[in-house]
Scaffold this active site. Structure first.
Site, PDB file in Angstrom:
ATOM      1  CB  ILE A  55      -0.927   0.030   1.237  1.00  0.00           C
ATOM      2  CG1 ILE A  55      -1.840  -1.190   1.246  1.00  0.00           C
ATOM      3  CG2 ILE A  55      -1.725   1.326   1.269  1.00  0.00           C
ATOM      4  CD1 ILE A  55      -2.699  -1.299   2.500  1.00  0.00           C
ATOM      5  CG  ASP A  56       2.738   2.853  -3.065  1.00  0.00           C
ATOM      6  OD1 ASP A  56       3.521   2.272  -2.296  1.00  0.00           O
ATOM      7  OD2 ASP A  56       2.771   2.720  -4.295  1.00  0.00           O
ATOM      8  CB  THR A  57      -0.660   5.429   2.613  1.00  0.00           C
ATOM      9  OG1 THR A  57      -1.622   6.295   3.216  1.00  0.00           O
ATOM     10  CG2 THR A  57       0.535   5.294   3.528  1.00  0.00           C
ATOM     11  CE1 TYR A  68      -2.237  10.685  -4.095  1.00  0.00           C
ATOM     12  CE2 TYR A  68      -2.788   9.885  -1.905  1.00  0.00           C
ATOM     13  CZ  TYR A  68      -2.744  10.905  -2.833  1.00  0.00           C
ATOM     14  OH  TYR A  68      -3.216  12.147  -2.506  1.00  0.00           O
TER      15      TYR A  68
END
Length: 178
Positions: A55-57, A68
């Site tokens: 997870i890119d946050t 994102y």
């Protein structure tokens, strides 16, 4: 050393091929956003311990963390904490959480979101993005209670001019972090 591969994984055939050449884990990011059934099937076919959800946050102006996609360009509007639980519920065995805000900054990890996620899921959480010193690693391990840390720039760039130099701390220093 166990190797985890990520990038462009979209189908079971790719995972099968990677595992056959010795990769032990695969890291899935955009495909998890676009096709959660794929993640679920991969976890069932290969085991949860093989599938890492990435997870890119990034925080918005109000401090809320959203997921994102597309290399951190597109805000999906999905809450990072809820998506972490969603990935866990669909079989991933670990989460790699990357703070876009902190990545490459050398200013430490995004403690708050990492702590929230690690408290809400029952699978290992790996912190990524922001390591500037070994103390940053110790801080996130202790304060956010993550299972592991990842770092890139910390070990590649060196000195005030950020010269490229692969640089690892002594084993004793690493063992004494926690």
């Amino acid at each position: 050393i166990p190797i985890c591969y990520g990038g462009g994984i979209k189908n079971i055939k790719q995972i099968t091929k990677l595992l056959k050449i010795g990769i032990e884990k695969v890291c899935i990011n955009n495909a998890a956003l676009n096709n959660i059934e794929f993640v679920n099937k991969a976890a069932k076919d290969f085991g949860s311990s093989t599938i890492v959800g990435s997870i890119d946050t990034k925080k918005n102006l109000f401090g809320k963390n959203f997921v994102y996609s597309n290399r951190g360009i597109k805000n999906t509007g999905i809450d990072a904490l809820k998506f972490s639980k969603h990935l866990e519920n669909n079989g991933v065995g670990e989460l790699l959480i990357t703070s876009i805000d902190k990545e490459g900054s050398f200013k430490g990890y995004e403690i708050d979101i990492l702590k929230n996620i690690s408290e809400q899921v029952n699978i290992p959480v790996i912190a990524n993005g922001g390591a500037g010193r070994l103390d940053d690693m110790k801080k996130v391990l202790v304060e956010a209670k993550v299972s592991a840390v990842a770092a890139g720039s910390l070990f590649v760039y060196y000195g005030r001019h950020n010269a490229v130099l692969i640089n690892y701390p002594d084993r004793l220093i690493i063992e004494n972090l926690v």
